[in-house]
Structures are given as structure tokens and as C-alpha cells.
Design a protein around this motif. Structure first.
Motif, PDB file in Angstrom:
ATOM      1  N   ALA A 260       0.843  -1.207   0.000  1.00  0.00           N
ATOM      2  CA  ALA A 260       0.000   0.000   0.000  1.00  0.00           C
ATOM      3  C   ALA A 260       0.874   1.252   0.000  1.00  0.00           C
ATOM      4  CB  ALA A 260      -0.915  -0.012   1.227  1.00  0.00           C
ATOM      5  N   LYS A 261       1.949   1.202   0.781  1.00  0.00           N
ATOM      6  CA  LYS A 261       2.845   2.371   0.878  1.00  0.00           C
ATOM      7  C   LYS A 261       3.421   2.726  -0.501  1.00  0.00           C
ATOM      8  CE  LYS A 261       6.726   4.092   3.538  1.00  0.00           C
ATOM      9  NZ  LYS A 261       7.940   3.681   4.226  1.00  0.00           N
ATOM     10  N   GLU A 262       3.767   1.693  -1.266  1.00  0.00           N
ATOM     11  CA  GLU A 262       4.299   1.947  -2.613  1.00  0.00           C
ATOM     12  C   GLU A 262       3.262   2.647  -3.505  1.00  0.00           C
ATOM     13  OE1 GLU A 262       5.522  -1.944  -3.896  1.00  0.00           O
ATOM     14  OE2 GLU A 262       7.136  -1.973  -2.393  1.00  0.00           O
ATOM     15  N   ARG A 263       1.989   2.530  -3.109  1.00  0.00           N
ATOM     16  CA  ARG A 263       0.917   3.203  -3.854  1.00  0.00           C
ATOM     17  C   ARG A 263       0.456   4.472  -3.165  1.00  0.00           C
ATOM     18  NH1 ARG A 263       1.888  -1.332  -4.894  1.00  0.00           N
ATOM     19  NH2 ARG A 263       1.644  -2.146  -7.006  1.00  0.00           N
ATOM     20  N   GLY A 264       1.226   4.914  -2.189  1.00  0.00           N
ATOM     21  CA  GLY A 264       0.920   6.175  -1.510  1.00  0.00           C
ATOM     22  C   GLY A 264      -0.191   6.064  -0.489  1.00  0.00           C
ATOM     23  N   VAL A 265      -0.526   4.850  -0.065  1.00  0.00           N
ATOM     24  CA  VAL A 265      -1.610   4.666   0.915  1.00  0.00           C
ATOM     25  C   VAL A 265      -1.017   4.148   2.232  1.00  0.00           C
ATOM     26  CG1 VAL A 265      -3.768   3.439   1.409  1.00  0.00           C
ATOM     27  CG2 VAL A 265      -3.242   4.140  -0.934  1.00  0.00           C
ATOM     28  N   GLU A 266      -1.361   4.836   3.317  1.00  0.00           N
ATOM     29  CA  GLU A 266      -0.866   4.395   4.615  1.00  0.00           C
ATOM     30  C   GLU A 266      -1.949   3.567   5.311  1.00  0.00           C
ATOM     31  OE1 GLU A 266       0.096   7.514   7.322  1.00  0.00           O
ATOM     32  OE2 GLU A 266       1.185   6.151   8.667  1.00  0.00           O
ATOM     33  N   LEU A 267      -1.657   2.325   5.630  1.00  0.00           N
ATOM     34  CA  LEU A 267      -2.641   1.463   6.311  1.00  0.00           C
ATOM     35  C   LEU A 267      -2.400   1.564   7.819  1.00  0.00           C
ATOM     36  CD1 LEU A 267      -2.557  -1.663   3.940  1.00  0.00           C
ATOM     37  CD2 LEU A 267      -4.150   0.261   3.908  1.00  0.00           C
ATOM     38  N   LYS A 268      -2.994   2.615   8.418  1.00  0.00           N
ATOM     39  CA  LYS A 268      -2.655   2.917   9.813  1.00  0.00           C
ATOM     40  C   LYS A 268      -3.099   1.826  10.779  1.00  0.00           C
ATOM     41  CE  LYS A 268      -3.045   7.844   9.030  1.00  0.00           C
ATOM     42  NZ  LYS A 268      -3.953   8.964   9.169  1.00  0.00           N
ATOM     43  N   ILE A 269      -4.294   1.288  10.560  1.00  0.00           N
ATOM     44  CA  ILE A 269      -4.814   0.279  11.508  1.00  0.00           C
ATOM     45  C   ILE A 269      -3.964  -0.989  11.442  1.00  0.00           C
ATOM     46  CG2 ILE A 269      -6.786  -1.235  11.982  1.00  0.00           C
ATOM     47  CD1 ILE A 269      -8.615   1.072  11.207  1.00  0.00           C
ATOM     48  N   ILE A 270      -3.640  -1.405  10.235  1.00  0.00           N
ATOM     49  CA  ILE A 270      -2.866  -2.656  10.110  1.00  0.00           C
ATOM     50  C   ILE A 270      -1.447  -2.445  10.655  1.00  0.00           C
ATOM     51  CG2 ILE A 270      -2.077  -4.446   8.515  1.00  0.00           C
ATOM     52  CD1 ILE A 270      -4.466  -3.655   6.705  1.00  0.00           C
ATOM     53  N   LYS A 271      -0.906  -1.238  10.410  1.00  0.00           N
ATOM     54  CA  LYS A 271       0.427  -0.937  10.972  1.00  0.00           C
ATOM     55  C   LYS A 271       0.391  -1.014  12.496  1.00  0.00           C
ATOM     56  CE  LYS A 271       2.970   2.667   9.566  1.00  0.00           C
ATOM     57  NZ  LYS A 271       3.135   4.006   8.954  1.00  0.00           N
ATOM     58  N   SER A 272      -0.677  -0.471  13.087  1.00  0.00           N
ATOM     59  CA  SER A 272      -0.802  -0.518  14.553  1.00  0.00           C
ATOM     60  C   SER A 272      -0.947  -1.946  15.046  1.00  0.00           C
ATOM     61  CB  SER A 272      -2.018   0.281  15.023  1.00  0.00           C
ATOM     62  OG  SER A 272      -1.877   1.611  14.650  1.00  0.00           O
ATOM     63  N   ALA A 273      -1.695  -2.758  14.274  1.00  0.00           N
ATOM     64  CA  ALA A 273      -1.855  -4.170  14.673  1.00  0.00           C
ATOM     65  C   ALA A 273      -0.486  -4.852  14.720  1.00  0.00           C
ATOM     66  CB  ALA A 273      -2.781  -4.889  13.694  1.00  0.00           C
ATOM     67  N   ILE A 274       0.357  -4.521  13.755  1.00  0.00           N
ATOM     68  CA  ILE A 274       1.710  -5.101  13.738  1.00  0.00           C
ATOM     69  C   ILE A 274       2.513  -4.590  14.940  1.00  0.00           C
ATOM     70  CG2 ILE A 274       3.899  -5.200  12.454  1.00  0.00           C
ATOM     71  CD1 ILE A 274       2.191  -4.887   9.849  1.00  0.00           C
ATOM     72  N   ASP A 275       2.413  -3.276  15.206  1.00  0.00           N
ATOM     73  CA  ASP A 275       3.169  -2.692  16.327  1.00  0.00           C
ATOM     74  C   ASP A 275       2.767  -3.338  17.649  1.00  0.00           C
ATOM     75  OD1 ASP A 275       4.441  -1.042  14.588  1.00  0.00           O
ATOM     76  OD2 ASP A 275       3.208   0.733  15.006  1.00  0.00           O
ATOM     77  N   VAL A 276       1.440  -3.457  17.856  1.00  0.00           N
ATOM     78  CA  VAL A 276       0.952  -4.074  19.107  1.00  0.00           C
ATOM     79  C   VAL A 276       1.502  -5.497  19.208  1.00  0.00           C
ATOM     80  CG1 VAL A 276      -1.126  -4.953  20.281  1.00  0.00           C
ATOM     81  CG2 VAL A 276      -1.131  -2.658  19.277  1.00  0.00           C
ATOM     82  N   ASN A 277       1.470  -6.209  18.080  1.00  0.00           N
ATOM     83  CA  ASN A 277       1.950  -7.591  18.078  1.00  0.00           C
ATOM     84  C   ASN A 277       3.438  -7.669  18.427  1.00  0.00           C
ATOM     85  OD1 ASN A 277       1.014 -10.324  17.533  1.00  0.00           O
ATOM     86  ND2 ASN A 277       2.583 -10.336  15.939  1.00  0.00           N
ATOM     87  N   ASN A 278       4.186  -6.698  17.919  1.00  0.00           N
ATOM     88  CA  ASN A 278       5.635  -6.721  18.163  1.00  0.00           C
ATOM     89  C   ASN A 278       5.987  -6.478  19.633  1.00  0.00           C
ATOM     90  OD1 ASN A 278       6.164  -7.292  15.529  1.00  0.00           O
ATOM     91  ND2 ASN A 278       6.568  -5.170  14.918  1.00  0.00           N
ATOM     92  N   GLU A 279       5.020  -5.926  20.397  1.00  0.00           N
ATOM     93  CA  GLU A 279       5.317  -5.642  21.811  1.00  0.00           C
ATOM     94  C   GLU A 279       4.934  -6.789  22.742  1.00  0.00           C
ATOM     95  OE1 GLU A 279       2.989  -2.141  22.327  1.00  0.00           O
ATOM     96  OE2 GLU A 279       4.349  -0.917  21.122  1.00  0.00           O
ATOM     97  N   ARG A 280       4.308  -7.838  22.207  1.00  0.00           N
ATOM     98  CA  ARG A 280       3.749  -8.871  23.088  1.00  0.00           C
ATOM     99  C   ARG A 280       4.814  -9.646  23.865  1.00  0.00           C
ATOM    100  NH1 ARG A 280      -0.308  -7.477  25.076  1.00  0.00           N
ATOM    101  NH2 ARG A 280      -1.023  -9.521  25.713  1.00  0.00           N
ATOM    102  N   ILE A 281       5.930  -9.932  23.221  1.00  0.00           N
ATOM    103  CA  ILE A 281       6.933 -10.755  23.918  1.00  0.00           C
ATOM    104  C   ILE A 281       7.580  -9.954  25.048  1.00  0.00           C
ATOM    105  CG2 ILE A 281       9.168 -11.953  23.615  1.00  0.00           C
ATOM    106  CD1 ILE A 281       6.536 -13.435  22.654  1.00  0.00           C
ATOM    107  N   GLU A 282       7.861  -8.680  24.771  1.00  0.00           N
ATOM    108  CA  GLU A 282       8.418  -7.830  25.829  1.00  0.00           C
ATOM    109  C   GLU A 282       7.451  -7.796  27.028  1.00  0.00           C
ATOM    110  OE1 GLU A 282       9.690  -4.129  24.068  1.00  0.00           O
ATOM    111  OE2 GLU A 282       9.705  -3.256  26.095  1.00  0.00           O
ATOM    112  N   HIS A 283       6.165  -7.704  26.712  1.00  0.00           N
ATOM    113  CA  HIS A 283       5.138  -7.684  27.750  1.00  0.00           C
ATOM    114  C   HIS A 283       5.157  -8.987  28.558  1.00  0.00           C
ATOM    115  CE1 HIS A 283       1.353  -6.376  29.542  1.00  0.00           C
ATOM    116  NE2 HIS A 283       0.928  -7.618  29.395  1.00  0.00           N
ATOM    117  N   ALA A 284       5.257 -10.113  27.844  1.00  0.00           N
ATOM    118  CA  ALA A 284       5.272 -11.415  28.522  1.00  0.00           C
ATOM    119  C   ALA A 284       6.520 -11.553  29.398  1.00  0.00           C
ATOM    120  CB  ALA A 284       5.222 -12.541  27.484  1.00  0.00           C
ATOM    121  N   VAL A 285       7.647 -11.088  28.880  1.00  0.00           N
ATOM    122  CA  VAL A 285       8.898 -11.172  29.663  1.00  0.00           C
ATOM    123  C   VAL A 285       8.764 -10.350  30.948  1.00  0.00           C
ATOM    124  CG1 VAL A 285      11.347 -10.524  29.676  1.00  0.00           C
ATOM    125  CG2 VAL A 285      10.375 -11.687  27.687  1.00  0.00           C
TER     126      VAL A 285
END
Ligand SMILES: NC(=O)c1ccc[n+]([C@@H]2O[C@H](COP(=O)([O-])OP(=O)(O)OC[C@H]3O[C@@H](n4cnc5c(N)ncnc54)[C@H](O)[C@@H]3O)[C@@H](O)[C@H]2O)c1
Length: 407
Positions: A260-285
Motif C-alpha cells: 500500500a505504501k508503494e501506492r501512496g496509501v498508509e494502512l494505519k490500523i494494520i500498521k498498529s496491529a503489527i506494532d501491538v503484536n511486536n510488543e507482546r513478547i516484551e510484555h510477557a517477559v
């Protein structure tokens, strides 16, 4: 029909097996000769419930080969090869190579892409080979793949040539599922939209879980249950835990965001879903550290290695990410998984009873057998990161997404 299936991974092998079971003659192709040799001997490198039995039952209708010339004479060829992400972008080289190889041996075979590919892929390949390609994205879940293939929620078929669409539709008619006939691009985007939505649902409930951990009297399992009873929301993919892993959701969300970014579209919700997911292990630790203090020299038993229950697939496994994080802090890990027997640098045991006494047991996936009382004999401290423990019978277990009085 005579059908070829290219790529003997989770999708290809399950597709081939189910189609053979429906009376089709299936030619299976994979460039990995070792895999083909194993399959010829009946050795499965994939653990998927019912797959072995169904394949065995239909072995006279299934043929395995690494030679593409065997595609000749088949009516349809399903392409089920990998589409990994490299530096955040989808790598279409496997699909391209499989399509070109299939076309070069039989210019009449209807090439049908099951692999998950970004919109525009099938059309571009169609122009390249001078022949229409059909898109037929796959929605199966590992661990439930046979049933999902026989009873899908829907069949999506995209393309321009109505004869080709009808032929592919006929193959899946036995499922009785509703069929969407559409463009290649819509079919391709339906797959990405679906996976991105599911990933978002998981991250959404994980954010609610974070909140629950800070509000006395709340528990995300009950909140999710209440939310899921609303048909507009639905209960699936509302289980809090250590985030989504596996071979699909992480790569598909990342690929869609960069596409989407290559087409000039920012997928904010999906980006946030990825960000939240990336924090899960730190949270578990952090949860584990709160229980054990400094992790250096602590003995931690981890239950679950594969990215989810009922599969031996460890691609992008959150459990492995957790183990690596704990080991980097000096923890000593013993682990058990019903389907994964070897992990580099980790002492694996053959059954839960063989785990030694430890400072803490961590439940990192949802296998049914983790509901056993045997885990409470290994340590007084049990941390449930996947919400498998019954609260009524084990109220002292520390649960992700629940307020813990000690906090
Ligand atoms: N695994 C899932 O749960 C799932 C679900 C839906 C969709 N998908 C999509 O389906 C596709 C396949 O996924 P998978 O998990 O089955 O992959 P996989 O990695 O398990 O297996 C792919 C197979 O393709 C073979 N291969 C690679 N290049 C080839 C070529 N040119 N010719 C013949 N064989 C080749 C590999 O050797 C391998 O055996 C991907 O696009 C994936 O995103 C996967």
C-alpha cells in the motif's frame, strides 16, 4: 478431473489430499527432491490432524514428483508455493518460477494461484505468459486444514476467462460453500483483507488485555466472551495471548502495508496491529520478571513451541521468540511440545512429566494436553500466556490479560 498441485507445503499437500479423496487424480510437484522422496515413502514432514490417514487412504490417486513435465495432461494446476517477505516486501520469485515452469510444459493447463499474492500479481503474470491465470486464494488454518478445505466459509475465484473460472468452480463444488467469482485483483485483496482483519482482531483483544491487567475486577477472557457473543463481532480470534505468529499473518500484514505504501496509501490500523503484536513478547517477559525477579540462572519450563496448537509449524513462532528473550537474560529453558521435538539450544523433553522442578512454568500455546494437573507438580508458579488454565480449579495461576492483585 486430472489435477496438478505445485508446492508440497501445508497448503499444497492438504489441497492435493482432499482433491484425491474427492476422486480426482492428483499429480504433486515440488522442486525439493528430499520432500518428494519422503512423500513417496509415506513420510510426512508436516503434522496436521487427519492428513496422514486421508493421504494413505487415497494413495492410488496421488503421484509425487519433482519433474515438472508430469504436469502435462492435467486440466488445472494449483500453484501453492511460498510467498515470503524479504525486507518487508513480498517475494514473488517462487510463484513466478512455478507459473513459468508449468506453462512451459503444458500450455493448456489452467494455472490457478493459491499462494497469497499482492493484487496485480496474477494479471501481470497472465500478460507475461500470454494466457489467463486464475486466482483462488486459500483460507485454511493450520491445525484444522483438512476440515477447512472440505468445509470452507467461501470459495473465492478470480480471473477473466469464464471457462477457466467455471472449471475451477466445479472442482470445489463438493464443498457446498458460497462462491465469489470476481477479478484477479479482488480475489487477491480478499485474502489480504481477511488476514489483516484477523491480525487486527488479535491485536485489538491484546490491547484490551493490557488494560484489564490494570483494572481490578477485570479479566480479558470474560470481556472477550461478552464481546464475541455479539454477532457483529464474533468470538473467533478474540483470544488474548502473546500475539500472532506463523507463516501467514506476520508476513501478510507486513507485505500489505508495504504494498500500500508503494501506492501512496498508509494502512494505519494494520500498521498498529503489527506494532501491538511486536510488543507482546516484551510484555510477557515483564510478567515473568515480576514473578521471578532477575532471570539470570532461573529455570523456566516452557510449554508449546509451534506457532499454535495442532501443528508442528514453528515459522515466526512467538514461543520461540519468548524463549530466545528469556535465554538472552540468562534463564535456563526446558521445553515440551507435542509435535516439536528439537530446538537449537533448548533442552526438550518427551512429555510434561519429564520436565524437572523449576522456578516457573510458562504456558505459551493452546495444546489441549496442557490442561493437565501435572504442570503444577513442576513449580508453584505457573504463568498462563495463552489462557488455557481453568480459573475455578487453579485460581492462583498468573494469567495474561487479568488483573493480578500483586501488581
Ligand atoms: N500455511 C498456511 O496456513 C497457509 C494458509 C493460507 C495460505 N497460505 C499461502 O499459501 C502459500 C504456500 O504456503 P505453505 O505454508 O503451504 O508453504 P510451505 O513453505 O509450507 O511449502 C511450500 C512448498 O513449495 C515448494 N516450492 C518452492 N518453490 C517451488 C517451485 N518453484 N516449484 C515447486 N515447488 C516449489 C517448497 O519446496 C515447499 O515444499 C503461501 O503463499 C502462503 O502464504 C498458507
Amino acid at each position: 478431473m486430472r489435477i496438478a498441485v505445485v508446492g508440497m507445503g501445508f497448503v499444497g499437500l492438504v489441497t492435493a489430499t482432499v482433491l484425491a479423496d474427492r476422486g480426482n487424480t492428483v499429480t504433486c510437484i515440488d522442486i525439493n527432491e528430499k520432500r518428494i522422496d519422503w512423500l513417496k515413502k509415506g513420510d510426512l514432514y508436516i503434522y496436521e490432524p487427519l492428513l496422514r490417514e486421508l493421504l494413505l487412504k487415497n494413495k492410488t490417486r496421488v503421484d509425487f514428483s519433482s519433474d515438472y513435465s508430469n504436469i502435462k495432461g492435467n486440466e488445472v494446476a494449483f500453484i501453492c508455493v511460498p510467498t515470503p517477505t524479504v525486507d518487508g516486501r513480498i517475494d514473488l520469485s517462487y510463484v513466478r518460477s512455478a507459473v513459468l515452469s508449468a506453462k512451459s510444459v503444458d500450455s493448456d493447463v489452467i494455472i490457478t494461484v493459491k499462494s497469497t499474492v499482492v493484487p496485480g500479481t496474477a494479471s501481470a503474470l497472465s500478460s507475461h505468459i500470454g494466457r489467463d491465470i486464475v486466482s483462488n486464494p486459500e483460507f485454511l488454518r493450520e491445525g484444522n486444514a483438512i476440515d477447512d478445505t472440505i468445509h470452507p466459509n467461501r470459495i473465492v475465484i478470480g480471473g477473466k476467462n469464464s471457462d477457466y473460472l467455471e472449471k475451477v468452480k466445479r472442482i470445489w463444488e463438493f464443498t457446498g460453500a458460497p462462491v465469489i467469482l470476481t477479478t484477479n485483483e479482488n480475489a487477491e485483496l480478499i485474502k489480504y483483507g481477511s488476514n489483516s482483519f484477523l491480525a487486527t482482531k488479535i491485536s485489538f483483544i491484546n490491547e484490551i488485555a493490557n488494560l484489564c491487567e490494570n483494572i481490578p475486577g477485570t479479566d480479558v477472557a470474560t470481556v472477550a466472551q461478552g464481546m464475541g457473543m455479539d454477532h457483529r463481532i464474533g468470538k473467533d480470534f478474540l483470544r488474548a495471548g502473546i500475539g500472532f505468529g506463523g507463516s501467514c499473518l506476520p508476513k501478510d500484514t507486513t507485505a500489505l502495508v508495504s504494498y500500500a505504501k508503494e501506492r501512496g496509501v498508509e494502512l494505519k490500523i494494520i500498521k498498529s496491529a503489527i506494532d501491538v503484536n511486536n510488543e507482546r513478547i516484551e510484555h510477557a517477559v515483564e510478567m515473568i520478571k515480576k514473578e521471578l525477579g532477575n532471570l539470570n540462572g532461573k529455570n523456566v519450563c516452557v510449554l508449546g513451541i509451534s506457532f499454535k496448537e495442532d501443528t508442528n509449524d514453528v515459522r515466526e513462532s512467538k514461543s520461540l521468540e519468548l524463549i530466545n528473550a528469556l535465554m538472552s537474560m540468562g534463564a535456563k529453558i526446558q521445553a515440551y511440545d507435542p509435535s516439536v521435538k528439537e530446538v537449537d539450544g533448548v533442552e526438550m523433553v518427551g512429555k510434561i512429566e519429564e520436565l524437572t522442578q523449576c522456578d516457573c512454568v510458562v504456558i505459551a500455546s493452546e495444546w489441549k494436553e496442557f490442561e493437565t494437573n501435572a504442570i503444577y507438580e513442576k513449580s508453584k508458579k505457573v504463568i498462563d500466556l495463552k489462557r488455557v488454565v481453568n480459573i475455578q480449579t487453579h485460581p492462583t495461576v498468573l494469567r495474561i490479560g487479568a488483573y493480578n492483585a500483586k501488581d
